[in-house]
Design a protein around this motif. Structure first.
Motif, PDB file in Angstrom:
ATOM      1  N   GLY A  10      -0.616  17.112  27.337  1.00 19.25           N
ATOM      2  CA  GLY A  10      -0.679  16.333  28.563  1.00 19.25           C
ATOM      3  C   GLY A  10      -1.294  14.968  28.392  1.00 19.25           C
ATOM      4  N   ASN A  11      -1.734  14.657  27.178  1.00 16.79           N
ATOM      5  CA  ASN A  11      -2.301  13.333  26.891  1.00 16.79           C
ATOM      6  C   ASN A  11      -1.548  12.677  25.741  1.00 16.79           C
ATOM      7  OD1 ASN A  11      -4.899  12.789  28.582  1.00 16.79           O
ATOM      8  ND2 ASN A  11      -5.009  14.958  28.071  1.00 16.79           N
ATOM      9  N   TYR A  12      -2.127  12.628  24.567  1.00 17.47           N
ATOM     10  CA  TYR A  12      -1.440  11.974  23.451  1.00 17.47           C
ATOM     11  C   TYR A  12      -2.010  12.478  22.138  1.00 17.47           C
ATOM     12  CZ  TYR A  12      -5.665   9.096  23.095  1.00 17.47           C
ATOM     13  OH  TYR A  12      -6.963   8.676  22.964  1.00 17.47           O
ATOM     14  N   VAL A  13      -1.283  12.195  21.064  1.00 20.67           N
ATOM     15  CA  VAL A  13      -1.797  12.358  19.702  1.00 20.67           C
ATOM     16  C   VAL A  13      -1.621  11.032  18.969  1.00 20.67           C
ATOM     17  CG1 VAL A  13      -1.306  14.829  19.615  1.00 20.67           C
ATOM     18  CG2 VAL A  13       0.395  13.200  18.746  1.00 20.67           C
ATOM     19  N   LEU A  14      -2.367  10.896  17.886  1.00 23.72           N
ATOM     20  CA  LEU A  14      -2.263   9.734  17.013  1.00 23.72           C
ATOM     21  C   LEU A  14      -1.840  10.177  15.624  1.00 23.72           C
ATOM     22  CD1 LEU A  14      -5.605   7.938  17.951  1.00 23.72           C
ATOM     23  CD2 LEU A  14      -3.316   7.368  18.800  1.00 23.72           C
ATOM     24  N   ALA A  15      -1.006   9.393  14.982  1.00 28.70           N
ATOM     25  CA  ALA A  15      -0.699   9.572  13.567  1.00 28.70           C
ATOM     26  C   ALA A  15      -1.713   8.755  12.762  1.00 28.70           C
ATOM     27  CB  ALA A  15       0.716   9.115  13.251  1.00 28.70           C
ATOM     28  N   VAL A  16      -2.249   9.370  11.714  1.00 27.46           N
ATOM     29  CA  VAL A  16      -3.304   8.745  10.911  1.00 27.46           C
ATOM     30  C   VAL A  16      -2.831   8.697   9.457  1.00 27.46           C
ATOM     31  CG1 VAL A  16      -5.739   8.771  10.305  1.00 27.46           C
ATOM     32  CG2 VAL A  16      -4.972   9.835  12.443  1.00 27.46           C
ATOM     33  N   ALA A  17      -2.592   7.505   8.953  1.00 30.11           N
ATOM     34  CA  ALA A  17      -2.114   7.330   7.576  1.00 30.11           C
ATOM     35  C   ALA A  17      -3.249   6.874   6.676  1.00 30.11           C
ATOM     36  CB  ALA A  17      -0.989   6.309   7.533  1.00 30.11           C
ATOM     37  N   THR A  18      -3.390   7.541   5.537  1.00 31.19           N
ATOM     38  CA  THR A  18      -4.289   7.062   4.481  1.00 31.19           C
ATOM     39  C   THR A  18      -3.443   6.274   3.485  1.00 31.19           C
ATOM     40  OG1 THR A  18      -5.730   8.989   4.737  1.00 31.19           O
ATOM     41  CG2 THR A  18      -5.956   7.703   2.718  1.00 31.19           C
ATOM     42  N   CYS A  19      -3.826   5.034   3.251  1.00 28.87           N
ATOM     43  CA  CYS A  19      -3.033   4.097   2.470  1.00 28.87           C
ATOM     44  C   CYS A  19      -3.869   3.610   1.280  1.00 28.87           C
ATOM     45  CB  CYS A  19      -2.623   2.903   3.334  1.00 28.87           C
ATOM     46  SG  CYS A  19      -1.820   3.370   4.904  1.00 28.87           S
ATOM     47  N   CYS A  20      -3.336   3.741   0.077  1.00 26.24           N
ATOM     48  CA  CYS A  20      -4.100   3.405  -1.127  1.00 26.24           C
ATOM     49  C   CYS A  20      -3.299   2.468  -2.036  1.00 26.24           C
ATOM     50  CB  CYS A  20      -4.480   4.670  -1.896  1.00 26.24           C
ATOM     51  SG  CYS A  20      -5.485   5.852  -0.954  1.00 26.24           S
ATOM     52  N   ARG A  21      -4.018   1.828  -2.942  1.00 23.11           N
ATOM     53  CA  ARG A  21      -3.378   1.041  -3.995  1.00 23.11           C
ATOM     54  C   ARG A  21      -4.326   0.974  -5.188  1.00 23.11           C
ATOM     55  NH1 ARG A  21      -3.653  -5.091  -1.347  1.00 23.11           N
ATOM     56  NH2 ARG A  21      -5.940  -5.324  -1.425  1.00 23.11           N
ATOM     57  N   GLY A  22      -3.768   0.616  -6.324  1.00 21.41           N
ATOM     58  CA  GLY A  22      -4.571   0.536  -7.547  1.00 21.41           C
ATOM     59  C   GLY A  22      -3.734  -0.096  -8.635  1.00 21.41           C
ATOM     60  N   GLU A  23      -4.258  -0.059  -9.852  1.00 23.18           N
ATOM     61  CA  GLU A  23      -3.535  -0.661 -10.968  1.00 23.18           C
ATOM     62  C   GLU A  23      -2.260   0.134 -11.262  1.00 23.18           C
ATOM     63  OE1 GLU A  23      -6.100  -0.869 -14.316  1.00 23.18           O
ATOM     64  OE2 GLU A  23      -7.396  -2.409 -13.419  1.00 23.18           O
ATOM     65  N   TRP A  45       0.842  -1.193   0.000  1.00 27.70           N
ATOM     66  CA  TRP A  45       0.000   0.000   0.000  1.00 27.70           C
ATOM     67  C   TRP A  45       0.880   1.245   0.000  1.00 27.70           C
ATOM     68  CZ3 TRP A  45      -5.476  -0.218   0.315  1.00 27.70           C
ATOM     69  CH2 TRP A  45      -5.997  -1.521   0.447  1.00 27.70           C
ATOM     70  N   ILE A  46       0.379   2.317  -0.604  1.00 24.22           N
ATOM     71  CA  ILE A  46       1.128   3.563  -0.730  1.00 24.22           C
ATOM     72  C   ILE A  46       0.487   4.634   0.140  1.00 24.22           C
ATOM     73  CG2 ILE A  46       1.849   5.378  -2.332  1.00 24.22           C
ATOM     74  CD1 ILE A  46       1.810   3.273  -4.541  1.00 24.22           C
ATOM     75  N   MET A  47       1.301   5.353   0.903  1.00 26.16           N
ATOM     76  CA  MET A  47       0.783   6.417   1.753  1.00 26.16           C
ATOM     77  C   MET A  47       0.474   7.651   0.896  1.00 26.16           C
ATOM     78  SD  MET A  47       2.377   7.947   5.297  1.00 26.16           S
ATOM     79  CE  MET A  47       2.554   6.263   5.933  1.00 26.16           C
ATOM     80  N   THR A  48      -0.792   8.062   0.891  1.00 20.60           N
ATOM     81  CA  THR A  48      -1.217   9.224   0.112  1.00 20.60           C
ATOM     82  C   THR A  48      -1.560  10.422   0.991  1.00 20.60           C
ATOM     83  OG1 THR A  48      -3.507   8.423   0.098  1.00 20.60           O
ATOM     84  CG2 THR A  48      -2.100   7.813  -1.783  1.00 20.60           C
ATOM     85  N   GLY A  49      -1.735  10.201   2.286  1.00 23.82           N
ATOM     86  CA  GLY A  49      -2.064  11.289   3.202  1.00 23.82           C
ATOM     87  C   GLY A  49      -1.631  10.949   4.618  1.00 23.82           C
ATOM     88  N   CYS A  50      -1.425  11.983   5.432  1.00 20.59           N
ATOM     89  CA  CYS A  50      -0.967  11.812   6.812  1.00 20.59           C
ATOM     90  C   CYS A  50      -1.544  12.935   7.656  1.00 20.59           C
ATOM     91  CB  CYS A  50       0.558  11.831   6.855  1.00 20.59           C
ATOM     92  SG  CYS A  50       1.301  11.911   8.504  1.00 20.59           S
ATOM     93  N   ASN A  51      -2.123  12.572   8.799  1.00 18.75           N
ATOM     94  CA  ASN A  51      -2.756  13.564   9.675  1.00 18.75           C
ATOM     95  C   ASN A  51      -2.445  13.286  11.132  1.00 18.75           C
ATOM     96  OD1 ASN A  51      -5.167  13.056   7.330  1.00 18.75           O
ATOM     97  ND2 ASN A  51      -4.525  15.160   7.693  1.00 18.75           N
TER      98      ASN A  51
END
Length: 317
Positions: A304-317, A272-278
């Motif tokens: 004082g708490n946490y954050v999460l990394a959110v990756a959007t992962c795509c694939r196609g022809e 899968w290819i990373m197309t976005g990151c938040n």
């Protein structure tokens, strides 16, 4: 890809929405006002006063553009990350970055400099219609960088809708949705962005069945931007992209540490290819997200708490 972005969008409006009868009723001139200031359309509409000539030209030209798009860039998708310059430090100062001519902007994020403050980011357009990623410095900030994910992807076409502003309650959400089909192919949000001009961004993420470190399917074609405590509302925007056999999923990181500068990181699954990151949190104060070496990094602003990394992962022809 300015040619593809602008020409296809304008021609789809003219040949799919307008009929010959509408054109014959002298509504052609009104297209200049309804097709988002399309310079290409304006030039095309000036070729003839004959309705049949105009419509025939539009249909022919539309098909030629779509054929070029279908045959564009044969090969495997390849994505890169491009950074804008550091903005100045005044409120709402911007950092702007764009992709190369043969690339598509599939994601736009931002990162604050040295623990500063940011108002988020959004996709805008240059004077010639090229999509650009714009990051906004917040009041009291030390500057921001815009972060564009840029992909060479055969047969891809993208557009960039923006939501209305969310309500002003804590964790209120602004939603923007991609069409199920665009350019006769499945369409997905390959990247999400959030903009809150009052330093009030919790984060943004594509909608899915839950927050889990296992890569999983999107439940809807929607980007969710979340308003922070005491914020008056945020805007959500999406890179809605179509390509042959395109499918996209989302993957969340483990939690970051609680201090300013602490990072969470996540990679897409193999193939899968990373197309976005938040970056996303429920506790405000995020310093943004960026992609480095195909890893999505989310930076805590010291909530004082946490954050999460959110990756959007795509694939196609």
């Amino acid at each position: 890809m300015y040619f593809v972005h602008t020409f296809v969008a304008c021609l789809m409006v003219l040949t799919s929405v307008l009929s010959k009868e509408q054109i014959a009723e002298n509504k052609v001139r009104n297209v200049r006002e309804t097709s988002f200031n399309c310079d290409v359309c304006n030039r095309v509409l000036g070729i003839s006063d004959d309705v049949d000539d105009v419509f025939k030209y539009l249909k022919t030209f539309r098909n030629e553009v779509l054929d070029k798009l279908d045959n564009n860039g044969k090969g495997s998708p390849v994505c890169s990350t491009r950074y804008g310059p550091t903005s100045d430090t005044n409120d709402d100062d911007t950092s702007v970055v764009t992709c190369l001519e043969d690339e598509f902007l599939t994601g736009c994020s931002s990162v604050a400099i040295e623990g500063g403050k940011r108002d988020g980011e959004r996709v805008d357009f240059s004077d010639n219609g090229t999509p650009i990623c714009v990051a906004y410095n917040a009041a009291g900030g030390t500057g921001v960088k815009s972060v564009a994910r840029c992909c060479k992807w055969p047969g891809m076409l993208c557009y960039y809708p923006v939501s209305a502003r969310s309500s002003g309650g804590d964790d209120d959400v602004a939603e923007v949705e991609c069409d199920q089909w665009f350019h006769r192919r499945p369409t997905w949000p390959t990247g999400c962005s959030i903009h809150g001009p009052w330093n009030n961004v919790d984060g943004v993420r594509p909608e899915s069945s839950g927050i889990t470190t296992e890569q999983h399917a999107l439940s809807e074609r929607v980007c969710l931007a979340q308003n922070a405590y005491n914020g008056p509302g945020v805007y959500s925007s999406a890179a809605c992209c179509s390509a042959p056999s395109l499918e996209c999923q989302v993957k969340y990181s483990e939690q970051s540490g609680p201090d300013s500068g602490d990072e969470a990181q996540v990679d897409c699954d193999e193939g899968w290819i990373m197309t976005g990151c938040n970056v996303f949190t429920y506790w405000t104060i995020t310093n943004g997200a960026y992609i480095q070496a195909d890893t999505c990094h989310a930076v805590n602003g010291g909530n004082g708490n946490y954050v999460l990394a959110v990756a959007t992962c795509c694939r196609g022809e």
